[in-house]
Enzyme design. Structure first.
Site, short mmCIF file in Angstrom:
data_model
loop_
_atom_site.label_atom_id
_atom_site.label_comp_id
_atom_site.label_asym_id
_atom_site.label_seq_id
_atom_site.Cartn_x
_atom_site.Cartn_y
_atom_site.Cartn_z
N GLU A 184 79.97 60.86 45.21
CA GLU A 184 79.23 62.10 44.95
C GLU A 184 77.75 61.83 44.71
O GLU A 184 77.18 62.28 43.71
CB GLU A 184 79.84 62.84 43.77
CG GLU A 184 81.27 63.26 44.01
CD GLU A 184 81.78 64.31 43.04
OE1 GLU A 184 81.28 64.34 41.90
OE2 GLU A 184 82.67 65.10 43.42
N GLU A 253 88.81 64.82 47.56
CA GLU A 253 89.35 65.18 46.24
C GLU A 253 89.74 66.65 46.23
O GLU A 253 88.88 67.52 46.04
CB GLU A 253 88.32 64.93 45.12
CG GLU A 253 88.06 63.46 44.85
CD GLU A 253 87.07 63.22 43.71
OE1 GLU A 253 86.95 64.09 42.82
OE2 GLU A 253 86.40 62.18 43.73
C1 GAL Z 1 84.66 64.38 40.72
C2 GAL Z 1 84.54 62.87 40.69
C3 GAL Z 1 85.84 62.23 40.21
C4 GAL Z 1 86.31 62.92 38.96
C5 GAL Z 1 86.42 64.42 39.20
C6 GAL Z 1 86.85 65.22 37.99
O1 GAL Z 1 83.44 65.01 40.83
O2 GAL Z 1 84.23 62.38 41.96
O3 GAL Z 1 85.64 60.87 40.00
O4 GAL Z 1 85.41 62.66 37.95
O5 GAL Z 1 85.18 64.92 39.55
O6 GAL Z 1 88.09 64.80 37.59
#
Ligand code: GAL
Length: 845
Positions: A184, A253
């Site tokens: 990110e 994600e």
């Molecule tokens: C995302 C990040 C992950 C984790 C997630 C929240 O933005 O890439 O590593 O922190 O948020 O659980």
């Protein structure tokens, strides 16, 4: 471990074809539609399982469950700080055995996605960076900065070479098909402007130069330079497009739930909404979805990020913290995967034709040249169901849902219709007692001994502790004249301490005078309290406590923790006394930590007092110890810590993690699946401790005499700590009979296999349990949901008896949904369902 035979065969086949034709590549590539593995576009489901968040003994089971849930890929971050605890000293043992983890994925026949970072965020201490990195001269984190880039490159090379040396990349016949660099970075790059862009470009080129033979991704980084693929993270990614038309749409994600912080509520994401989001992404051409998390697990030791991230990283994931299947989330997603896979050929070979079916309703139709057709019918209306017309047929779409039609005719899945079993988990008592409680008070009388650091003024906490302990004492003394008015009936003076976090306990002359805490969003806080000083010298000792180092953002080198002041006493005759530049003494960590009281060898270093002899229930800064035997069975175990305050707990020398029974504040008023999801929408556990159960991995236990040690900061009653086991108590299943069309179509397309035969209600109690009673059973048109089923207007009178006969006394059972099974059709021409609620109890031997 062996390379599995299919992979060996594929590699061999690739090499033969490559040599003979020069056309086929064995490495993984991509095009605008999908990741291409051995010449084939693939639609892939993936799930995050972070290896240090479970034990190696759990890995195989977790990965097999992921496979069984319809996943093709397991994703993990690689956590730099656990692998390189000090510069050049590497650790790949135990929970940190990355090679074993990737080989376990390979053994299960799955692919792996390795997110190397090295910045990972992940609610992990310091975002995965080793704290020593902060002290490399001239460093600036995640920036176009030579010292940082050198360290990052060295680490990325180390990991890639380790994987290569075990032949773990797909290009070598291994399971790794994708890797990620950075994490990110987009939002950070925007803040930094051109230098940010330079760093991102450098990171991408550095990664590509490592020559893994598989593609690299950068998540949330629109500027990802070719050939790196930029990918999406979020609750929804239906509006995401990669930065080049020749890159596939990848969702790295898909947040399956959310993390929790001490003092906050738990978050749940309804599976209907998650399935809707995934189907939305697939229907418009997405071909890779990774659930973050598929198994969240536990932040053992001091690995939690923060501050205040809980030890549990359950995440409301399809596999729960303890490794048990969470239903209906797991099963409903499994059905989604199966339905989508039925459409795979059409989706990866064509672009969708989109037509409107109403104001908020659409059809996405994939028809390939070979005549295969698949359709997604979506209803984006979060309030109302819709009846739509598609290909001259009527379809009912529940609110906020998508129906999947692998043949453009028959609905095999709707994201809002949950047909799979729901399981209710409980923490049940075990017969294992905590024996021979003893206590030891952390010795704070001799705080300023020879090992202390002295300085005029206040020091930043991490600069002093280097994060070797959560605790740092700040000690000073003040001389109070005997003529001070407050000593003669006047108002007590007030101590004011400003700190950058995360928690602080104030001791005046050895007595706890008060505590104060920050929050995750606002780490700075002020302690303000009346203090009971006496004439003469007074010792002010501030115990500053770090509760997980922050894990999100840039320029980590600039972050500070601890008492940075000002510190002052107000209300003295002279007015305010500023202590910020006084002489302060510093003590890193607790005496008990230095003596290693947590381990079997270390405990004899001090004289413990028998628990029953001391009435110290509310005594702060106390070590407690006890022994227990391991309960029989294989249910996962946990400690119920509700009777305690805040501290850390160890079993047989292994850290279970930080505990804190801070009460959750939030709004826990219901949760509707439809409409845009955000974590505050579905909260649980308000008014209760955010986390009262702490996972005790079975593999850390021996049959008898397990040593439990805990350090309590505030006070609590250790004799009310219990070992509990996690078990399924009630399960429900609610499955509709197939529409006759579907049955015929499935038999035509897939043959008369068991899987596509008549639908069944399947009930699964956990291993070691059996079905002890059927609380509800109705074949017909039952109403309600698990826990509140009711008979509808149509009900087969034999329902209960039929289900009892098939299920009572068994661990699992299946009841076929057909009229003949229930005597006769209770209501012809009505689409019926069978709803069952069963009670599971431990099997009697
Ligand atoms: C995302 C990040 C992950 C984790 C997630 C929240 O933005 O890439 O590593 O922190 O948020 O659980």
């Amino acid at each position: 471990m062996e390379v599995n035979s299919v992979q060996k065969w594929v590699l061999l086949w690739c090499i033969v074809l490559f040599i003979s034709s020069g056309l086929v590549h064995c490495d993984v590539t991509y095009d605008r539609k999908a990741i291409v593995i051995n010449g084939q576009r693939r639609l892939l489901f993936s799930g995050s399982i972070h290896y240090p968040r479970s034990t190696p003994e759990m890995w195989e089971d977790l990965i097999n469950k992921a496979k069984e849930g319809g996943l093709d890929v397991v994703e993990t971050y690689v956590f730099w700080n656990v692998h390189e605890p000090s510069p050049g000293n590497y650790n790949f043992e135990g929970r940190y055995d990355l090679v074993r983890f990737v080989k376990t994925i390979q053994k299960a026949g799955l692919y792996a996605h390795l997110r190397i970072g090295p910045y990972v965020c992940a609610e992990w201490n310091f975002g995965g960076f080793p704290v020593w990195l902060k002290y490399v001269p001239g460093i600036s984190f995640r920036a176009d900065n030579e010292p940082f880039k050198n360290a990052m490159k060295g680490y990325a090379e180390k990991i890639v070479n380790l994987m290569k040396s075990h032949n773990l990349f797909e290009s070598q016949g291994g399971p790794i098909i994708l890797s990620q660099i950075e994490n990110e970075y987009g939002p950070q790059a925007k803040v930094l402007g051109a230098p940010g862009h330079q760093y991102a470009t450098w990171a991408a080129n550095m990664a590509v130069g490592l020559d893994t033979g598989v593609p690299w991704v950068m998540c949330k980084e629109e500027d990802a330079p070719d050939p790196v693929i930029n990918t999406c993270n979020g609750f929804y990614c239906d509006n995401f497009f990669p930065n080049k038309p020749y890159k596939p749409a990848i969702w790295t994600e898909a947040w399956s739930g959310w993390f929790s912080e001490f003092g906050g509520p738990l978050h749940q994401r309804p599976v209907q909404d998650l399935a809707f989001a995934v189907a939305q992404f697939i229907q418009r051409g997405g071909s890779f979805v990774n659930y973050y998390m598929y198994h969240g697990g536990t932040n053992f030791g001091r690995t939690a990020g923060g501050p205040f991230i809980t030890t549990s990283y359950d995440y409301d994931a399809p596999i729960d913290e303890y490794g048990l299947i969470r239903q209906p989330k797991y099963g409903h997603l499994k059905e989604l995967h199966r339905a989508v896979k039925m459409c795979e050929k059409s989706i990866v070979s064509a672009d969708p034709a989109i037509t409107s079916l109403g104001n908020l309703q659409q059809a996405y139709v994939y028809s390939s040249e070979t005549g295969v057709c698949a359709a997604f019918l979506s209803n984006n209306d979060w309030k109302s169901a819709a009846r739509v017309m598609f290909n001259n047929m009527h379809y009912n779409l529940p609110p906020w849902s998508i129906s999947i039609l692998p043949d453009c005719r028959n609905v095999v899945f709707n994201t809002a219709k949950v047909g799979v079993q729901t399981s209710k988990m409980d923490m049940l008592p075990t017969n294992s007692e905590m024996l021979s409680w003893e206590t030891y008070s952390e010795d704070i009388s001799a705080l300023d001994d020879s090992s202390s650091i002295r300085s005029f003024g206040l020091l930043e906490q991490i600069n002093v502790t280097r994060d070797t302990s959560d605790y740092l004492w700040y000690i000073t003394s003040v001389d109070i004249g005997s003529t001070e008015s407050f000593l003669h009936g006047g108002e007590l003076p007030t101590l004011i301490v400003e700190t950058t976090g995360h928690a602080m306990h104030v001791f005046i002359n050895g007595q706890l005078s008060g505590s104060a805490f920050g929050t995750r969003k606002n780490r700075r806080f002020v302690f303000k309290g009346k203090v009971n000083l006496r004439a003469g010298s007074n010792r002010i000792a501030l115990l500053s406590v770090a509760v997980g180092l922050p894990n999100i953002g840039g320029h980590f080198e600039t972050w500070s923790t601890g008492v940075l002041g000002p510190v002052a006493i107000q209300g003295l005759d002279q007015g305010k006394w500023d202590l910020s530049w006084a002489k302060w003494t510093y003590q890193v960590g607790l005496k008990g930590e230095a003596m290693n009281l947590v381990s079997t060898n270390g405990i004899s270093a001090v004289d413990w007092m028998q628990g029953s002899l001391v009435a110290q229930k509310q005594q702060p800064l106390t070590w407690h110890k006890a022994y227990f035997n391991t309960p029989e069975g294989d249910e996962p175990l946990a400690l119920d810590m509700s009777s305690m305050g805040k501290g850390q707990v160890w079993i047989n020398g292994q850290s279970i993690g930080r505990y804190w029974t801070a009460y959750a504040t939030g709004d826990c008023n219901g949760c509707q699946y439809s409409g845009t999801f955000r974590p505050p929408k579905c909260q649980l556990g308000c008014g209760e401790p955010t986390q009262k159960w702490y996972h005790v991995p079975r593999s850390w236990l021996k049959p008898t005499q397990n040593l439990l040690v805990l350090f309590e900061e505030l006070g609590g009653d250790p004799t009310r700590i219990f070992l509990v086991k996690r078990s399924v108590t009630n399960v429900c299943s609610n499955v509709a009979e197939y529409h006759p069309n579907i049955k015929n179509w499935q038999i035509e397309n897939y043959g008369k296999t068991e899987e596509f035969h008549l639908p069944k209600v399947r009930i699964h109690c956990a291993p070691g349990q059996s079905i002890s009673s059927i609380k509800f059973a109705s074949f017909g048109t039952p109403l309600g949901t698990c826990g509140s089923f009711k008979q509808g207007t149509c009900h087969a009178p034999d329902s209960h008896a039929v289900v009892e006969k098939k299920c009572l006394g068994r661990q699992t059972c299946a009841v076929t949904i057909s009229n003949s099974n229930f005597g006769e059709d209770p209501c012809p021409n009505v689409l019926k369902r069978l709803s069952v609620e069963a009670h599971c109890t431990p099997t009697q031997n």
